[in-house]
Enzyme design. Structure first.
Site, PDB file in Angstrom:
ATOM      1  N   GLU A 157      -6.506  -5.533 -14.483  1.00  0.00           N
ATOM      2  CA  GLU A 157      -5.552  -6.320 -15.426  1.00  0.00           C
ATOM      3  C   GLU A 157      -6.439  -7.224 -16.620  1.00  0.00           C
ATOM      4  O   GLU A 157      -7.412  -7.842 -16.005  1.00  0.00           O
ATOM      5  CB  GLU A 157      -4.534  -7.323 -14.678  1.00  0.00           C
ATOM      6  CG  GLU A 157      -3.426  -8.126 -15.490  1.00  0.00           C
ATOM      7  CD  GLU A 157      -2.869  -7.144 -16.684  1.00  0.00           C
ATOM      8  OE1 GLU A 157      -2.336  -6.232 -16.165  1.00  0.00           O
ATOM      9  OE2 GLU A 157      -2.976  -7.494 -17.691  1.00  0.00           O
ATOM     10  N   PHE A 158      -6.258  -7.169 -17.971  1.00  0.00           N
ATOM     11  CA  PHE A 158      -7.028  -7.753 -18.947  1.00  0.00           C
ATOM     12  C   PHE A 158      -6.207  -8.913 -19.119  1.00  0.00           C
ATOM     13  O   PHE A 158      -6.737  -9.565 -20.382  1.00  0.00           O
ATOM     14  CB  PHE A 158      -7.425  -6.803 -19.689  1.00  0.00           C
ATOM     15  CG  PHE A 158      -8.196  -5.633 -19.519  1.00  0.00           C
ATOM     16  CD1 PHE A 158      -9.649  -6.036 -19.266  1.00  0.00           C
ATOM     17  CD2 PHE A 158      -8.109  -4.313 -19.256  1.00  0.00           C
ATOM     18  CE1 PHE A 158     -10.274  -4.828 -18.439  1.00  0.00           C
ATOM     19  CE2 PHE A 158      -8.701  -3.345 -18.778  1.00  0.00           C
ATOM     20  CZ  PHE A 158      -9.907  -3.745 -18.611  1.00  0.00           C
ATOM     21  N   CYS A 272     -12.138 -16.164 -13.435  1.00  0.00           N
ATOM     22  CA  CYS A 272     -12.610 -15.125 -13.702  1.00  0.00           C
ATOM     23  C   CYS A 272     -13.944 -14.802 -14.034  1.00  0.00           C
ATOM     24  O   CYS A 272     -14.824 -14.235 -13.634  1.00  0.00           O
ATOM     25  CB  CYS A 272     -11.734 -14.034 -14.677  1.00  0.00           C
ATOM     26  SG  CYS A 272     -10.321 -13.802 -14.057  1.00  0.00           S
ATOM     27  N   ARG A 420     -14.484 -29.321 -27.757  1.00  0.00           N
ATOM     28  CA  ARG A 420     -13.679 -28.150 -28.140  1.00  0.00           C
ATOM     29  C   ARG A 420     -13.818 -28.130 -29.669  1.00  0.00           C
ATOM     30  O   ARG A 420     -12.962 -26.927 -30.153  1.00  0.00           O
ATOM     31  CB  ARG A 420     -12.294 -28.210 -27.602  1.00  0.00           C
ATOM     32  CG  ARG A 420     -12.230 -28.102 -26.012  1.00  0.00           C
ATOM     33  CD  ARG A 420     -12.398 -26.712 -25.651  1.00  0.00           C
ATOM     34  NE  ARG A 420     -12.376 -26.505 -23.937  1.00  0.00           N
ATOM     35  CZ  ARG A 420     -12.721 -25.573 -23.531  1.00  0.00           C
ATOM     36  NH1 ARG A 420     -13.012 -24.417 -24.242  1.00  0.00           N
ATOM     37  NH2 ARG A 420     -12.468 -25.475 -22.279  1.00  0.00           N
TER      38      ARG A 420
HETATM   39  C1  UDX Z   1     -10.523 -14.117 -19.282  1.00  0.00           C
HETATM   40  C2  UDX Z   1     -10.254 -12.580 -20.011  1.00  0.00           C
HETATM   41  O1  UDX Z   1      -9.890 -13.207 -21.114  1.00  0.00           O
HETATM   42  C3  UDX Z   1      -9.257 -12.150 -19.495  1.00  0.00           C
HETATM   43  O2  UDX Z   1      -9.190 -10.763 -20.150  1.00  0.00           O
HETATM   44  C4  UDX Z   1      -9.418 -11.413 -18.272  1.00  0.00           C
HETATM   45  O3  UDX Z   1      -8.377 -10.792 -17.540  1.00  0.00           O
HETATM   46  C5  UDX Z   1      -9.542 -12.921 -17.193  1.00  0.00           C
HETATM   47  O4  UDX Z   1     -10.277 -13.700 -17.709  1.00  0.00           O
HETATM   48  P1  UDX Z   1      -8.869 -16.265 -19.253  1.00  0.00           P
HETATM   49  O5  UDX Z   1      -9.951 -16.769 -18.076  1.00  0.00           O
HETATM   50  O6  UDX Z   1      -7.629 -16.540 -18.750  1.00  0.00           O
HETATM   51  O7  UDX Z   1      -9.192 -14.709 -19.406  1.00  0.00           O
HETATM   52  O8  UDX Z   1      -9.089 -16.939 -20.232  1.00  0.00           O
HETATM   53  P2  UDX Z   1     -10.124 -16.826 -21.761  1.00  0.00           P
HETATM   54  O9  UDX Z   1      -9.065 -17.045 -22.911  1.00  0.00           O
HETATM   55  O10 UDX Z   1     -10.808 -15.602 -21.825  1.00  0.00           O
HETATM   56  O11 UDX Z   1     -11.192 -18.261 -21.652  1.00  0.00           O
HETATM   57  C6  UDX Z   1     -11.916 -18.298 -20.668  1.00  0.00           C
HETATM   58  C7  UDX Z   1     -12.674 -19.575 -20.976  1.00  0.00           C
HETATM   59  O12 UDX Z   1     -13.678 -19.311 -22.115  1.00  0.00           O
HETATM   60  C8  UDX Z   1     -12.075 -20.863 -21.524  1.00  0.00           C
HETATM   61  O13 UDX Z   1     -12.484 -21.908 -20.658  1.00  0.00           O
HETATM   62  C9  UDX Z   1     -12.243 -20.877 -22.641  1.00  0.00           C
HETATM   63  O14 UDX Z   1     -11.937 -22.308 -23.230  1.00  0.00           O
HETATM   64  C10 UDX Z   1     -13.602 -20.310 -23.187  1.00  0.00           C
HETATM   65  N1  UDX Z   1     -13.462 -19.779 -24.427  1.00  0.00           N
HETATM   66  C11 UDX Z   1     -13.076 -18.809 -25.062  1.00  0.00           C
HETATM   67  C12 UDX Z   1     -14.663 -20.499 -25.301  1.00  0.00           C
HETATM   68  O15 UDX Z   1     -15.260 -21.544 -24.823  1.00  0.00           O
HETATM   69  N2  UDX Z   1     -15.173 -20.042 -26.564  1.00  0.00           N
HETATM   70  C13 UDX Z   1     -14.054 -18.894 -26.982  1.00  0.00           C
HETATM   71  O16 UDX Z   1     -14.385 -18.682 -28.114  1.00  0.00           O
HETATM   72  C14 UDX Z   1     -13.080 -18.375 -26.050  1.00  0.00           C
END
Ligand code: UDX
Ligand code: UDX
Ligand code: ADP
Length: 453
Positions: A157-158, A272, A420
């Protein structure tokens, strides 16, 4: 009527099955879990997880073709397709501790399936697991098969938290891995037909089992790597006077790089990224590939560096000590639109500040005080100092903040540290704040107080 059963009613299982149910009215979907409070919550008005749009989807099909139950064995026995979506934390003890995935829940689910099944089953790996887990599961099932035919598929799952429903409605792709045998291919087709109810065929990718398993780890590692790359640049930007947002924009315009996942931050969090990279590192080491393992380890090292760099910046700006100083932390979850605090960088940042004896008050509209206390009490390290956590006061920081009022009530100089890059730094400077934004040119004050990383 095809019957689907999903073992594990968590962040992945719940939303995914709700979307399958709403898109496939002719399929009966039952989500089962050993946790009664979780199942009760799924059957109540207050769902156990917050996701925009999830309430509507669940309400539309719950009691029709979507059910939540603790009667795990009954529904597993009746199902044609079983999704396994149980948790796979990082092992905390024994072989591979701190890196390998803990497959205890997976193994017990597999043994239970073998025990109760009376008809042929397609068993689908949904939770992220180490490569070759499918093979291990296949062994458990076939050695206890009693003549039943099992086909194992990997269907990672993504979805991302906060956009789960949107991601499930319109996935970039659905990935299904299966055995290259006629039986395996038939199972792949059966699962493909489920998704084909709403996903265009060209977006449903089929591969062998191991490619599908590895693709999930690789996707998360690549995404996290982009964040660590831009965060590494943010440190250099601060040192040189470049602006990381300008750099991100400029490089993202290259279609080979692309604009997404290039936001500098205090570090990535969530359940993740770190877990999957640690897992990838472990698999590389087990396969005698230390160079590859070290390459990916660096993504986590930079993430840790970014969090400690942020704490150091806060401390150094205030004359190298925050002892007794009152610091309000706005936001605690690992990103916006979620109440999930797993691996949130806020934990390390708050622990770092408390470790320097700051008086920290934390507020997040989606996270309870209890949860915050629990997260901060979970010891990664032994802290010399007792915690000075103040009760949070939601009224003080609700909705739109009146920065002028906040400024008037603060000791001077007054600081804002933006992990952020979400505040309007210029506006705050006009009010009189000293503002730190990650990867942006530094205020004079901050330049005079260099942070030692
Ligand atoms: C991630 C993957 O995106 C998803 O495809 C997978 O199935 C599970 O892991 P998630 O952990 O829910 O999803 O959130 P995501 O939006 O990917 O953000 C992960 C972390 O990276 C967050 O702490 C977010 O704030 C940070 N982030 C994201 C950044 O610091 N900069 C960015 O540009 C994007
Ligand atoms: C590169 C940049 O693409 C260009 O934007 C910059 O201005 C100069 O450097 P160039 O060196 O001409 O251009 O070639 P490029 O097509 O980027 O390939 C560089 C190397 O990477 C080649 O050896 C190529 O074979 C290799 N490569 C490229 C891969 O091994 N895998 C890929 O997926 C892409
Ligand atoms: P994810 O983020 O991968 O969805 P969660 O921790 O949110 O993980 O959810 C996993 C769920 O799986 C938990 O609710 C847990 O109670 C459940 N679970 C674990 N093992 C079993 C099992 N053997 N049978 C049924 N449910 C299980």
């Amino acid at each position: 009527m095809v019957k689907i059963c999903c073992i594990g009613a968590g962040y992945v299982g719940g939303p995914t099955m709700a979307v399958i149910a709403i898109k496939c009215p002719a399929i009966e979907v039952v989500v089962v879990d050993i946790s009664k409070p979780r199942i009760d919550a799924w059957n109540s008005d207050t769902l156990p997880i917050y996701e925009p749009g999830l309430d509507d989807v669940v309400k539309a099909c719950r009691g029709k073709n979507l059910f939540f139950s603790t009667d795990v064995e009954k529904h597993v026995a009746e199902a044609d397709i079983i999704f396994v979506s149980v948790n796979t934390p990082t092992k905390t003890r024994g072989l591979g501790a701190g890196k390998a995935a803990d497959l205890t829940y997976w193994e017990s689910a597999a043994r239970m399936i073998a025990d109760v099944s009376k008809s042929d089953k397609i068993v689908v790996e949904k939770s992220t697991v180490p490569v070759k887990t499918a093979e291990a599961i296949e062994k458990i099932l076939t050695h206890n098969s009693k003549g039943i035919n099992y086909q194992i598929l990997s269907n990672p799952e993504f979805l991302a938290e906060g956009t789960a429903i949107e991601d499930l409605f319109k996935p970039d792709r659905v990935l299904i891995g299966g055995r290259e045998t006629p039986g395996g291919q038939k199972a792949v087709q059966a699962l493909k037909e489920v998704y084909a109810h709403w996903v265009p065929e060209e977006n449903i990718i089929t591969t062998n089992l191991w490619s599908a398993e590895l693709s999930k780890l690789a996707a998360n590692a690549f995404l996290a790597q982009r964040i660590s790359s831009v965060n590494a640049m943010s440190a250099l930007c601060e040192a040189t006077g470049a602006n990381v947002s300008e750099v991100s924009y400029a490089i993202g315009k290259d279609s080979r790089i692309g604009p997404k996942f290039l936001n500098a931050s205090v570090g990535f969090g969530g359940s993740c990224f770190q877990k999957d990279i640690l897992n990838l590192v472990y698999i590389c080491e087990c396969n005698g590939l230390p160079e590859v393992a070290n390459y990916w380890k660096q993504v986590i090292k930079i993430n840790d560096y970014q969090k400690s760099r942020f704490v150091n910046r806060v401390v150094s700006s205030m004359f190298n000590t925050v002892s007794g100083k009152k610091i309000a932390v706005l936001g605690f979850a690992f990103k916006k639109d979620t109440g999930d605090t797993r691996e949130t960088p806020a934990i390390d940042v708050c622990k770092g500040l408390v470790g320097d004896k700051a008086q920290v008050s934390i507020y997040d509209p989606q996270v309870t005080e209890d949860q915050i206390q629990r997260d901060l009490a979970m010891n990664k390290f032994d802290w010399d100092h007792p915690m000075h956590l103040q009760p949070t006061s939601p009224t003080a920081v609700k909705q739109k903040l009146d920065y002028q009022k906040i400024f008037d009530n603060m000791q001077k100089p007054a600081f804002v540290f933006d992990g952020r890059n979400v505040v309007d730094a210029e506006k705050l400077r006009e009010i009189g704040f000293i503002v730190y934004s990650i990867g942006k040119p530094l205020d004079g004050w901050l330049k005079d107080m260099p942070a030692v990383a």
